[in-house]
Scaffold this motif. Sequence first.
Motif, PDB file in Angstrom:
ATOM      1  N   MET A   1       0.849  -1.188   0.000  1.00 42.98           N
ATOM      2  CA  MET A   1       0.000   0.000   0.000  1.00 42.98           C
ATOM      3  C   MET A   1       0.890   1.245   0.000  1.00 42.98           C
ATOM      4  N   GLN A   2       0.507   2.222  -0.792  1.00 44.87           N
ATOM      5  CA  GLN A   2       1.339   3.413  -0.987  1.00 44.87           C
ATOM      6  C   GLN A   2       0.517   4.677  -0.781  1.00 44.87           C
ATOM      7  N   ARG A   3       1.051   5.603   0.006  1.00 44.98           N
ATOM      8  CA  ARG A   3       0.427   6.908   0.110  1.00 44.98           C
ATOM      9  C   ARG A   3       0.834   7.743  -1.097  1.00 44.98           C
ATOM     10  N   VAL A   4      -0.120   8.407  -1.699  1.00 44.33           N
ATOM     11  CA  VAL A   4       0.153   9.252  -2.860  1.00 44.33           C
ATOM     12  C   VAL A   4       0.435  10.662  -2.353  1.00 44.33           C
ATOM     13  N   THR A   5       1.610  11.180  -2.657  1.00 51.09           N
ATOM     14  CA  THR A   5       2.000  12.519  -2.238  1.00 51.09           C
ATOM     15  C   THR A   5       2.226  13.382  -3.473  1.00 51.09           C
ATOM     16  N   SER A   6       2.570  14.632  -3.246  1.00 45.00           N
ATOM     17  CA  SER A   6       2.833  15.527  -4.375  1.00 45.00           C
ATOM     18  C   SER A   6       4.058  15.088  -5.169  1.00 45.00           C
ATOM     19  N   ALA A   7       4.911  14.273  -4.574  1.00 43.38           N
ATOM     20  CA  ALA A   7       6.109  13.804  -5.276  1.00 43.38           C
ATOM     21  C   ALA A   7       5.860  12.531  -6.081  1.00 43.38           C
ATOM     22  N   THR A   8       4.659  11.958  -5.979  1.00 42.09           N
ATOM     23  CA  THR A   8       4.371  10.677  -6.619  1.00 42.09           C
ATOM     24  C   THR A   8       4.138  10.839  -8.116  1.00 42.09           C
ATOM     25  N   ALA A   9       4.930  10.141  -8.900  1.00 39.06           N
ATOM     26  CA  ALA A   9       4.681  10.034 -10.340  1.00 39.06           C
ATOM     27  C   ALA A   9       3.984   8.703 -10.582  1.00 39.06           C
ATOM     28  N   ALA A  10       2.872   8.723 -11.300  1.00 37.50           N
ATOM     29  CA  ALA A  10       2.095   7.494 -11.469  1.00 37.50           C
ATOM     30  C   ALA A  10       1.226   7.574 -12.709  1.00 37.50           C
ATOM     31  N   ARG A  11       0.873   6.397 -13.222  1.00 31.30           N
ATOM     32  CA  ARG A  11      -0.078   6.309 -14.323  1.00 31.30           C
ATOM     33  C   ARG A  11      -1.496   6.298 -13.763  1.00 31.30           C
ATOM     34  N   LEU A  12      -2.411   6.936 -14.482  1.00 32.78           N
ATOM     35  CA  LEU A  12      -3.805   7.026 -14.075  1.00 32.78           C
ATOM     36  C   LEU A  12      -4.677   6.348 -15.126  1.00 32.78           C
ATOM     37  N   PHE A  13      -5.591   5.494 -14.682  1.00 31.56           N
ATOM     38  CA  PHE A  13      -6.410   4.707 -15.602  1.00 31.56           C
ATOM     39  C   PHE A  13      -7.882   5.065 -15.431  1.00 31.56           C
ATOM     40  N   ASP A  14      -8.568   5.169 -16.554  1.00 28.13           N
ATOM     41  CA  ASP A  14      -9.988   5.481 -16.483  1.00 28.13           C
ATOM     42  C   ASP A  14     -10.791   4.250 -16.080  1.00 28.13           C
ATOM     43  N   VAL A  15     -12.097   4.433 -15.925  1.00 29.53           N
ATOM     44  CA  VAL A  15     -12.953   3.360 -15.420  1.00 29.53           C
ATOM     45  C   VAL A  15     -12.990   2.175 -16.382  1.00 29.53           C
ATOM     46  N   ALA A  16     -13.068   2.452 -17.675  1.00 30.76           N
ATOM     47  CA  ALA A  16     -13.138   1.358 -18.648  1.00 30.76           C
ATOM     48  C   ALA A  16     -11.887   0.488 -18.577  1.00 30.76           C
ATOM     49  N   ALA A  17     -10.723   1.108 -18.516  1.00 31.18           N
ATOM     50  CA  ALA A  17      -9.479   0.335 -18.423  1.00 31.18           C
ATOM     51  C   ALA A  17      -9.403  -0.413 -17.101  1.00 31.18           C
ATOM     52  N   THR A  18      -9.842   0.235 -16.025  1.00 28.84           N
ATOM     53  CA  THR A  18      -9.815  -0.416 -14.709  1.00 28.84           C
ATOM     54  C   THR A  18     -10.684  -1.658 -14.708  1.00 28.84           C
ATOM     55  N   ARG A  19     -11.846  -1.591 -15.341  1.00 24.62           N
ATOM     56  CA  ARG A  19     -12.716  -2.766 -15.384  1.00 24.62           C
ATOM     57  C   ARG A  19     -12.079  -3.906 -16.186  1.00 24.62           C
ATOM     58  N   ARG A  20     -11.392  -3.556 -17.254  1.00 25.96           N
ATOM     59  CA  ARG A  20     -10.722  -4.608 -18.033  1.00 25.96           C
ATOM     60  C   ARG A  20      -9.590  -5.246 -17.223  1.00 25.96           C
TER      61      ARG A  20
END
Length: 489
Positions: A1-20
């Motif tokens: 588990m990871q806390r997301v901070t202002s320094a976090t670089a990450a990919r963001l996925f929409d709902v359709a991709a998340t469901r797949r």
Amino acid sequence: MQRVTSATAARLFDVAATRRIEQAAAAALPPHALMQRAGLAVARLAMAIAPRARTIWIACGPGNNGGDGFEAAARLQQRGFAPIVTWLGDESRLPADARASLQRARDAGVRFADAPPERHDLAIDALLGIGATRAPEGRMLDWLQRMHADPAPLLSVDTPSGLNADTGALSFALPVAAPASAGPRRYCLSLLTLKPGLFTAQGRDAAGEAWFEDLGVEAGAEAPAARLTGAPPTSRRRESSHKGSYGDVAVIGGAPGMAGAALLAGSAALAAGAGRVFVAPLDSAVAPLDPLQPELMFRRPEALDLGALTVVCGCGGGDAVAEVLPRVLAEARMLVLDADALNAIAADAGLQSHLQVRRSAGRVTVLTPHPLEAARVMNASTGEVQADRLGAATRLAARFGAVVVLKGSGTVVAAIGELPAINPSGNARLATAGTGDVLAGMVGAALAAGRPALAAACEAVWTHGDLADRWPAGTPLTAGALARRRPGS
């Protein structure tokens, strides 16, 4: 588990991709494994948020988000906590995983109630998650408003109920929260993927402090919808460098009565490291010297060699900026357009045409609108822009061949052919006059130093927000003080 901070670089996925991603993982894992992992993760974060909680209210909905809540309730009960579950659903219509978790909660001795407890030490929103198809209403809306208004911490499972996970638009008005004793009140544990809506528009208010649990699942070949910029790489100036190594910035703006805006942008460009900064006020009566910052050099707009400079145009430009824009658009090699420059372009089809040809001429343009300015340029309403900030920024970038910085909570940076970025730094202290002028100057300094336009915009936006995040407690944030603060100080 990871806390997301202002320094976090990450990919963001929409709902359709998340469901797949979820469907692929569920097919490869034993039955109910994903929900059990999700419930355990929710329980672990709940115990960390409120380790001494005596009463934990878990509001569960009719689908799999509710199933995650049932599973968390069972885990908490087994660990000596006292969860109380209120449930809006029909057992005969529950998905199989959620039905299994409901039975586990019953077997663990979890208490179910028809109404929320009179008081609670922690609330868990497991009502809708990404499964919302319409705005909450009735008892569900009442429970959500109660959870968001109560001073007890609130943990949302996957996505705050009522929040569009793709856009950050919230389908109900958040109540004014009661004051908390210390620290953030709202938390959100995003499961499987991080969703863009958590980080822009109303998402940051609804979600609060974001956490991420991938449940041991990889995204695979799924394409992200956006990314979190995270902190830019640190760099050190070479000892052999000189002022010419960091470029020249010229600020054109400051119509009568608004000279301060141009000075703010110029001061910010200096503090951000530009080699030289020229201020070209549109008010001829402005004194050609700032005694508090004699480093700023004053010029008449017509005297500037625009092709040799990074130009920041529009800060406090008023109606007067329209007269200089044709030359600026035609000659400036690198250009940041802000505020009144954007308003002038919105009102003039000819200026829009000049802007559109800059990219084919090899010239770099960065637009820095706030939502109202973006709406004017797009001939839309502010509400339409805010309803889909990622889409609005992407469309603006495509239309004008520019990098677009759509300011606001979760500033969006978009460019043609690039994954749009959401900035995770900054806070409501920036909601004061002049901070946009400061940002424009910082973008100009990054461009002048040779950074590619998209990187320059992302880095300036993040640094601008980071300065606000680290602002001394109890000290008012004003644009003037922000403009003079050096990044990293």
